[in-house]
Scaffold this active site. Structure first.
Site, mmCIF file in Angstrom:
data_model
loop_
_atom_site.group_PDB
_atom_site.id
_atom_site.type_symbol
_atom_site.label_atom_id
_atom_site.label_comp_id
_atom_site.label_asym_id
_atom_site.label_seq_id
_atom_site.Cartn_x
_atom_site.Cartn_y
_atom_site.Cartn_z
ATOM 1 N N GLU A 18 -3.036 2.229 -6.296
ATOM 2 C CA GLU A 18 -2.824 3.608 -6.748
ATOM 3 C C GLU A 18 -3.136 3.660 -8.241
ATOM 4 O O GLU A 18 -2.702 2.770 -8.986
ATOM 5 C CB GLU A 18 -1.352 4.001 -6.486
ATOM 6 C CG GLU A 18 -1.027 5.421 -6.878
ATOM 7 C CD GLU A 18 0.376 5.853 -6.399
ATOM 8 O OE1 GLU A 18 1.166 4.994 -5.974
ATOM 9 O OE2 GLU A 18 0.664 7.062 -6.485
ATOM 10 N N TYR A 27 10.986 0.665 1.068
ATOM 11 C CA TYR A 27 11.212 -0.224 -0.074
ATOM 12 C C TYR A 27 12.676 -0.641 -0.028
ATOM 13 O O TYR A 27 13.542 0.189 0.259
ATOM 14 C CB TYR A 27 10.953 0.521 -1.384
ATOM 15 C CG TYR A 27 9.498 0.887 -1.614
ATOM 16 C CD1 TYR A 27 8.612 -0.028 -2.169
ATOM 17 C CD2 TYR A 27 9.023 2.157 -1.269
ATOM 18 C CE1 TYR A 27 7.276 0.310 -2.391
ATOM 19 C CE2 TYR A 27 7.694 2.495 -1.485
ATOM 20 C CZ TYR A 27 6.824 1.568 -2.048
ATOM 21 O OH TYR A 27 5.507 1.912 -2.261
ATOM 22 N N GLU A 73 3.220 1.403 3.065
ATOM 23 C CA GLU A 73 3.865 1.082 1.779
ATOM 24 C C GLU A 73 5.157 0.351 2.079
ATOM 25 O O GLU A 73 6.049 0.912 2.725
ATOM 26 C CB GLU A 73 4.187 2.346 0.977
ATOM 27 C CG GLU A 73 3.011 2.942 0.246
ATOM 28 C CD GLU A 73 3.430 4.053 -0.705
ATOM 29 O OE1 GLU A 73 4.477 3.929 -1.376
ATOM 30 O OE2 GLU A 73 2.696 5.055 -0.750
ATOM 31 N N ASN A 126 0.488 11.935 1.851
ATOM 32 C CA ASN A 126 1.449 10.867 1.600
ATOM 33 C C ASN A 126 2.851 11.433 1.392
ATOM 34 O O ASN A 126 3.017 12.402 0.645
ATOM 35 C CB ASN A 126 1.015 10.127 0.324
ATOM 36 C CG ASN A 126 2.050 9.140 -0.177
ATOM 37 O OD1 ASN A 126 2.221 8.074 0.428
ATOM 38 N ND2 ASN A 126 2.744 9.477 -1.249
ATOM 39 N N GLU A 127 3.834 10.842 2.041
ATOM 40 C CA GLU A 127 5.259 11.163 1.809
ATOM 41 C C GLU A 127 5.493 12.654 1.587
ATOM 42 O O GLU A 127 6.177 13.064 0.636
ATOM 43 C CB GLU A 127 5.801 10.353 0.622
ATOM 44 C CG GLU A 127 5.834 8.878 0.899
ATOM 45 C CD GLU A 127 6.564 8.046 -0.158
ATOM 46 O OE1 GLU A 127 6.998 8.614 -1.179
ATOM 47 O OE2 GLU A 127 6.715 6.829 0.054
ATOM 48 N N ASN A 133 1.916 9.003 -4.301
ATOM 49 C CA ASN A 133 2.235 10.320 -4.852
ATOM 50 C C ASN A 133 1.041 10.903 -5.617
ATOM 51 O O ASN A 133 0.898 12.119 -5.741
ATOM 52 C CB ASN A 133 3.444 10.216 -5.783
ATOM 53 C CG ASN A 133 4.691 9.760 -5.039
ATOM 54 O OD1 ASN A 133 4.794 9.912 -3.826
ATOM 55 N ND2 ASN A 133 5.650 9.198 -5.765
HETATM 56 O O1 AHR Z 1 4.215 3.032 -4.723
HETATM 57 C C1 AHR Z 1 4.807 3.949 -5.604
HETATM 58 C C2 AHR Z 1 5.133 5.236 -4.928
HETATM 59 O O2 AHR Z 1 6.124 5.038 -3.954
HETATM 60 C C3 AHR Z 1 4.029 5.879 -4.148
HETATM 61 O O3 AHR Z 1 3.195 6.607 -4.968
HETATM 62 C C4 AHR Z 1 4.769 6.758 -3.198
HETATM 63 O O4 AHR Z 1 4.080 6.972 -2.006
HETATM 64 C C5 AHR Z 1 6.090 6.060 -2.995
HETATM 65 O O5 AHR Z 1 7.144 6.929 -3.184
#
Ligand code: AHR
Length: 502
Positions: free
Chosen positions: A27, A244, A292, A172-173, A72
């Site tokens: 990114e 995460y 991710e 994304n998200e 993001n």
């Molecule tokens: O990897 C960092 C961010 O984490 C990414 O941009 C987003 O998709 C997630 O919230």
């Protein structure tokens, strides 16, 4: 500690691993690209500005593809900004990370870097603040041979051959309140359905990825996913899932148990797939794109807001990962393999500097942090057929979990017939005697390679000045009469490989 026991039966196969389980994510965030993959003027940079020293650390990871450009970042991405003569590319206020995006490194530069690395690109289109047409245009630019406005534009930019990208993320998200252009599952599902349909009309070979919940903790999970899947089911091929895990409370035993939530997240998504498929009387199948995942301790929003805005490639999200992160990540990777009948794409987030195990200094050196090795081994030895083991392990309780097995492990038969067992010992204090009974393996199997990584200090890491403080070393395993015995160090990542004796 009591002995942990495992039975591995040659006939109890789960699934073969998809090539796309061994991917990462790039990114244009912080120093992931600028000062990471790309730094014109750096002593190791090639004529295009790609850092050769960084590439040398990435190549052994043998990545199948890298997701790009977000994240993001995608939500305000105008892909056209990032192509064509560099001097004409606009500088933008990149609001997701509050930085200036110069667009010096764009879509085609990433294609070139990926070629050098021998990896493919998984492209993301912006459906948060843009629409179906821009997504189609991007497919046309990247994948059509020529003879149309956008494909000829690519050719005029010096790229005669199409990039031929097969995998496309549909934003994304989009469930997250932090996202510019957050949406509901049903609205987004309709938009993604139409975008996917149109993109496939441009190139019928592509596969598309619907954005799902950005974390199992989202209050909108699973309703968001159900609504989006309900709207787009027949038109898309994967559901994007992110996870995460962090040790923000400094409770390591609890942190190390968190991959159990990842496992449950996968199982629940699998349940949603069954539900929608049954509801629609469909013969179509979807799979998980775990595009991710990692351990991540800095709170993104806080860190971003503390920094002056509108810098170019500032230091952002550069967690200093240590030995306990290597074990936590190792357990996440084991979880991916254990669910490889459902998870067909997995992208470690991210590739360089930001939330990454590869660290650089602008104008200086580069080095790797301990979890790098867990991913390296996963990619090197995780390809093949995953077997379903029976595991009986001593257990512990934590703040959020009960009955956490100290042992987390998975066996894989590699294509050359080698049996690889990945294993972590979650205990911070005690070593673990491990006894594995091998069933159905004809002939005699002998240890081929035994790799272990541990350190007396769970917080130990590597630095530019001391890059080998934590690194794998040779471990010990014995096989006698079909029983494999090993002793796993406290807080350790282990790879035990057996080959058939000739
Ligand atoms: O990897 C960092 C961010 O984490 C990414 O941009 C987003 O998709 C997630 O919230």
């Amino acid at each position: 500690m009591e002995t942990a026991k495992m039975i591995i039966d040659r006939d109890y196969t789960l699934s073969s691993t998809d090539e796309n389980l061994f991917c990462s994510f790039v990114e244009p965030l912080g120093r992931c690209i600028y000062g990471g993959l790309y730094e014109p003027g750096h002593p190791s940079a090639d004529e295009k500005g790609f850092r050769r020293d960084v590439l040398e650390l990435i190549k052994p990871l043998n990545l199948t593809m890298n997701r790009f450009p977000g994240g993001n970042y995608t939500s305000t991405f105008r892909w056209e900004d990032s192509v064509g003569p560099k001097e004409k590319r606009p500088r933008r206020a990149e609001v997701a990370w509050q930085c200036i995006e110069t667009n010096e490194f764009g879509l085609n530069e990433f294609a070139e870097w990926s070629k050098l690395n021998g990896s493919d690109v998984m492209m993301t289109v912006n459906l948060a603040t843009r629409g179906v047409l821009e997504a189609m245009d991007c497919v046309e630019y990247c994948n059509l041979e020529g003879g149309t406005y956008w494909s000829d534009m690519r050719r005029s930019h010096g790229y005669t051959a199409p990039h031929g990208y097969k995998y496309w993320c549909l934003s994304n998200e989009i469930d997250g309140p932090w996202q510019v252009g957050q949406n509901t599952g049903s609205n987004y599902g309709l938009l993604a359905r139409e975008a996917s349909k149109a993109m496939k009309l441009v190139d019928p070979e592509i596969k598309t990825v619907l954005a799902g919940s950005s974390s199992p903790d989202m209050p909108s999970f699973p309703d968001f996913d159900v609504a989006a899947l309900d709207a787009a089911w027949e038109q898309v091929d994967y559901l994007s899932v992110h996870n995460y895990i962090s040790n923000l409370k400094g409770d390591t035993p609890n942190y190390l148990a968190k991959p159990l939530t990842t496992d449950l997240f996968f199982k629940r998504i699998g349940g949603l797939f069954s539900y929608i498929k049954a509801k629609k009387r469909s013969s179509h199948d979807l799979f998980i794109s775990f595009d991710e995942f990692n351990t991540w301790h800095t709170v993104a929003g806080n860190e971003r807001m503390e920094k002056p805005r509108w810098g170019i490639a500032p230091t952002l999200l550069e967690d200093v990962y240590n030995m306990e992160d290597a074990v936590a990540l190792g357990s996440m990777l084991i979880t991916v393999l254990r669910n490889c009948d459902l998870v067909k794409i997995a992208c470690l987030s991210e590739l360089c500097n930001c939330i990454s195990h590869i660290r650089t200094r602008n104008g200086g050196g580069c080095w790797v942090l301990p979890p790098y090795y867990a991913f390296l081994h996963f990619s090197r030895y995780g390809r093949g057929t995953v077997l379903i083991p029976r595991i009986s392990s001593p257990k512990y309780d934590t703040r959020d979990y009960t009955d956490v097995p100290y042992l987390d492990a998975v066996p894989v038969i590699n294509d050359d017939g080698t049996l690889t067992v990945f294993a972590v010992n979650r205990s911070l204090m005690e070593s673990m005697p491990l006894r594995i009974e091998l069933r159905g393996f004809e002939g005699i199997y002998v240890p081929d390679e035994c790799i272990t990584m541990s350190h007396p200090d769970p917080k130990a890491t590597n630095t530019e000045g001391n890059p080998d403080n934590v690194r794998p070393r040779t471990g010990v395993a014995d096989v006698e009469d079909g029983i494999l015995c090993a002793d796993l160090d406290p807080l350790s990542w282990n790879v035990i490989r057996l080959r058939k004796q000739q």
